[in-house]
Design a protein around this motif. Structure first.
Motif, PDB file in Angstrom:
ATOM      1  N   PRO A  23      14.635 -10.065  33.941  1.00 42.68           N
ATOM      2  CA  PRO A  23      13.465 -10.011  34.825  1.00 42.68           C
ATOM      3  C   PRO A  23      13.481 -11.089  35.896  1.00 42.68           C
ATOM      4  O   PRO A  23      14.266 -12.037  35.863  1.00 42.68           O
ATOM      5  CB  PRO A  23      12.307 -10.234  33.850  1.00 42.68           C
ATOM      6  N   GLY A  24      12.569 -10.910  36.862  1.00 39.75           N
ATOM      7  CA  GLY A  24      12.354 -11.890  37.912  1.00 39.75           C
ATOM      8  C   GLY A  24      10.863 -12.068  38.154  1.00 39.75           C
ATOM      9  O   GLY A  24      10.016 -11.558  37.412  1.00 39.75           O
ATOM     10  N   THR A  25      10.539 -12.753  39.233  1.00 40.52           N
ATOM     11  CA  THR A  25       9.153 -13.129  39.494  1.00 40.52           C
ATOM     12  C   THR A  25       8.214 -11.931  39.531  1.00 40.52           C
ATOM     13  O   THR A  25       7.109 -11.964  38.960  1.00 40.52           O
ATOM     14  CB  THR A  25       9.080 -13.885  40.832  1.00 40.52           C
ATOM     15  N   SER A  26       8.606 -10.849  40.160  1.00 42.93           N
ATOM     16  CA  SER A  26       7.719  -9.695  40.322  1.00 42.93           C
ATOM     17  C   SER A  26       7.392  -9.014  39.001  1.00 42.93           C
ATOM     18  O   SER A  26       6.455  -8.218  38.939  1.00 42.93           O
ATOM     19  CB  SER A  26       8.363  -8.666  41.260  1.00 42.93           C
ATOM     20  N   GLU A  27       8.140  -9.337  37.951  1.00 42.87           N
ATOM     21  CA  GLU A  27       7.955  -8.661  36.672  1.00 42.87           C
ATOM     22  C   GLU A  27       7.250  -9.531  35.638  1.00 42.87           C
ATOM     23  O   GLU A  27       7.200  -9.171  34.454  1.00 42.87           O
ATOM     24  CB  GLU A  27       9.313  -8.211  36.103  1.00 42.87           C
ATOM     25  N   HIS A  71      14.924  -6.666  38.358  1.00 41.82           N
ATOM     26  CA  HIS A  71      14.143  -7.403  39.358  1.00 41.82           C
ATOM     27  C   HIS A  71      14.420  -6.866  40.758  1.00 41.82           C
ATOM     28  O   HIS A  71      15.474  -7.112  41.350  1.00 41.82           O
ATOM     29  CB  HIS A  71      14.503  -8.887  39.285  1.00 41.82           C
ATOM     30  N   THR A  72      13.494  -6.108  41.282  1.00 40.44           N
ATOM     31  CA  THR A  72      13.485  -5.565  42.642  1.00 40.44           C
ATOM     32  C   THR A  72      14.808  -4.861  42.981  1.00 40.44           C
ATOM     33  O   THR A  72      15.621  -4.558  42.108  1.00 40.44           O
ATOM     34  CB  THR A  72      13.160  -6.662  43.684  1.00 40.44           C
ATOM     35  N   GLY A  75      18.287  -6.673  41.979  1.00 37.11           N
ATOM     36  CA  GLY A  75      18.547  -6.604  40.545  1.00 37.11           C
ATOM     37  C   GLY A  75      19.008  -5.225  40.136  1.00 37.11           C
ATOM     38  O   GLY A  75      19.945  -5.069  39.344  1.00 37.11           O
TER      39      GLY A  75
END
Length: 516
Positions: A23-27, A71-72, A75
């Motif tokens: 995952p990344g920030t948006s998730e 991630h977006t 990703g």
């Protein structure tokens, strides 16, 4: 509750209880929701290629989808190669791809991208959640499409849809429509072909290579004399007591030779065989030009039922005899001499435990394992399906998660293994029962062969520097230990035999670097 909670609840209600994630920030709202759902097993991959490849291996063995969390657009893009393999394997999967909040997209922030455009070529279904109240319906649609199309669903989750509030609801599993029936005209044509005097072949793919479907195909073959061939598929149930279908060779000349005598081909689970690549002066399709091709059933059909229907159409009873593979594993002589692909495959065959899962990305170093497999203990084989290398180690991760009580043996070429070597870390973290055999020939040997296929036999400096992996040599034992997996090196046949027999008798991840 919020939209991310709703998404998790819908997945869990429908039996999707494993999420492979990077995952990344948006998730982060989805990660927080997963943290509130202990029923969901979350498995971290250190690269997105591991995530998508592991979800592929899991679904092939669990016979149900896993979720991924990516991630977006970038990703997702990092995981596309193994999504391509999953698409070719017709693997059910629900990709959850986070995106910016809907109102933020207009500002073209650095991670903004065309996620739909990236996803569509490697997905069978793509959908975007419009807002929090849309989460349930869109998630259910993604799940149903993954199962009914036997393929990859990519679900785009904007951040504000994840954090937006929704009302709690009572959930029930999504209703799945009946699988489409096979064409009665195609069934009649296939039956007429099998009753006739023409030389016939039944070419199996996909779930037609499971034991029950193979048994039905074996009864048809025994009754009619039709040959059985197979194409590269998601999972083949092999071994003694089962029915073997001869693989269509990868090499174009060998494939044309193997299929040259047939006048009618009945395809079940896939289309007629085609060459992996085009070559000057060679055909693209492997069957004779005059061979009639009957497409009886595709991935969307119940392939075992299609074979049973074909058997019934020609009067073959469900208890009719077939020719099962004879158990010959104990008759295999211990390999001696130099350590090479053939001797390694013999050693693996002799020691393979019952119920093992072979994940194969051995490329040019498969040796004799396929030829020996019909006489071994019952086992499963899950190969590289789409030709995008770098899936062997992740496939083993997914298979190990799906089947924790079965030994997983990953036959892995060294060059392709470097694409997703991070998967060894996940094997260690999850303590998966995987033996990884690295076939270390220190070259992209498949590409050396392809150079020869187009007529280039003398490699100059530039070609060698693009095809050789020996300057510097890869140290797989150090790589594995650095990622948490115990490892040992074999330079002789005796060393390899001892290491492999010890590895299959113990639990947990282990890597053998076989220098061939």
């Amino acid at each position: 509750m919020n939209g991310a909670d709703m998404l998790c609840d819908v997945l869990l209600t429908n039996g999707v209880d494993v999420c492979f994630a990077n995952p990344g920030t948006s998730e982060m709202h989805f990660v927080a929701a997963l943290d509130r759902k202990p029923q969901m097993r979350c498995v971290l991959g250190l690269s997105e290629g591991v995530v998508t490849g592991a979800a592929d291996g899991y679904a092939r063995m669990a016979d149900k989808p896993a979720a991924t969390l990516l991630h977006t657009g970038p990703g997702l893009a990092n995981g596309l190669a193994n999504l391509h393999n999953a698409r070719r394997a017709r693997t059910p999967m629900v990709n959850v791809v986070g995106d910016h909040a809907t109102y933020h997209l207009q500002h073209d922030a650095p991670l903004t991208s065309d996620i739909e455009g990236l996803a569509r070529p490697m997905s069978h279904w793509v959908g975007r959640i419009a807002g929090p109240t849309d989460v349930r319906a869109k998630t259910e649609e993604a799940y149903v499409e993954a199962l009914m199309r036997r393929g990859v669903s990519t679900l785009i989750l904007p951040a504000d849809a994840a954090w937006g509030e929704v009302r709690p609801e009572t959930h029930s599993p999504a209703a799945l429509p009946a699988r489409p029936a096979i064409s009665t005209d195609a069934l009649a044509a296939a039956a007429a072909a099998l009753r006739g005097s023409r030389r016939a072949v039944i070419i199996l793919a996909g779930r037609a290579l499971r034991a029950d479907a193979l048994e039905a195909a074996g009864r048809i073959s025994a009754a009619t004399g039709a040959a059985l061939f197979s194409q590269t598929s998601d999972r083949t149930e092999r071994g003694a007591g089962r029915v073997a279908a001869q693989p269509v060779p990868y090499n174009v000349d060998q494939a044309v030779q193997a299929l040259r005598e047939f006048e009618v081909a009945i395809c079940i689970g896939g289309r007629q065989p085609v060459g992996f690549f085009a070559y000057p002066g060679k055909p693209s399709t492997m069957l004779p030009p005059e061979c009639e091709v009957i497409q009886l059933a595709g991935h969307e059909n119940d392939l075992a039922e299609a074979l049973r229907a074909l058997a019934a159409e020609i009067g073959v009873r469900q208890d009719a005899p077939f020719v099962p593979n004879r158990f010959t594993q104990r008759e295999i002589a211990a390999p001696t001499g130099p350590l090479n692909a053939d001797s390694i495959s013999v050693a693996v065959a002799r020691a393979l435990p019952e119920g093992a899962i072979i994940c194969e990305e051995s490329i040019t170093s498969g040796g004799r394992l396929t030829a020996l497999s019909p006489g071994l203990v019952p086992h499963d084989h899950i190969p590289l399906t789409g030709g995008a290398i770098g899936e062997g180690i992740p496939l083993a991760v997914g298979a190990g998660i799906a089947c924790p009580d079965r030994k997983v043996v990953a036959m892995q070429a060294d060059g392709s293994g470097m694409y997703t070597v991070q998967g060894l870390w996940t094997q260690a973290r999850e303590n998966l029962d995987v033996v990884t055999v690295i076939l270390a020939n220190r070259a992209y040997a498949i590409l050396q062969g392809e150079m020869r296929n187009v007529g280039v036999n003398d490699f100059g400096r530039n070609a060698r520097r693009m095809l050789d992996l020996d300057s510097p040599e890869l140290d797989w034992c150090s790589l594995a230990r650095g990622l948490g997996v115990d490892a040992a090196r074999a330079d002789t046949m005796e060393q390899f035999t001892d290491l492999f027999e010890a590895a299959v008798s113990r639990k947990g991840p282990f890597l053998i670097e076989a220098r061939i």
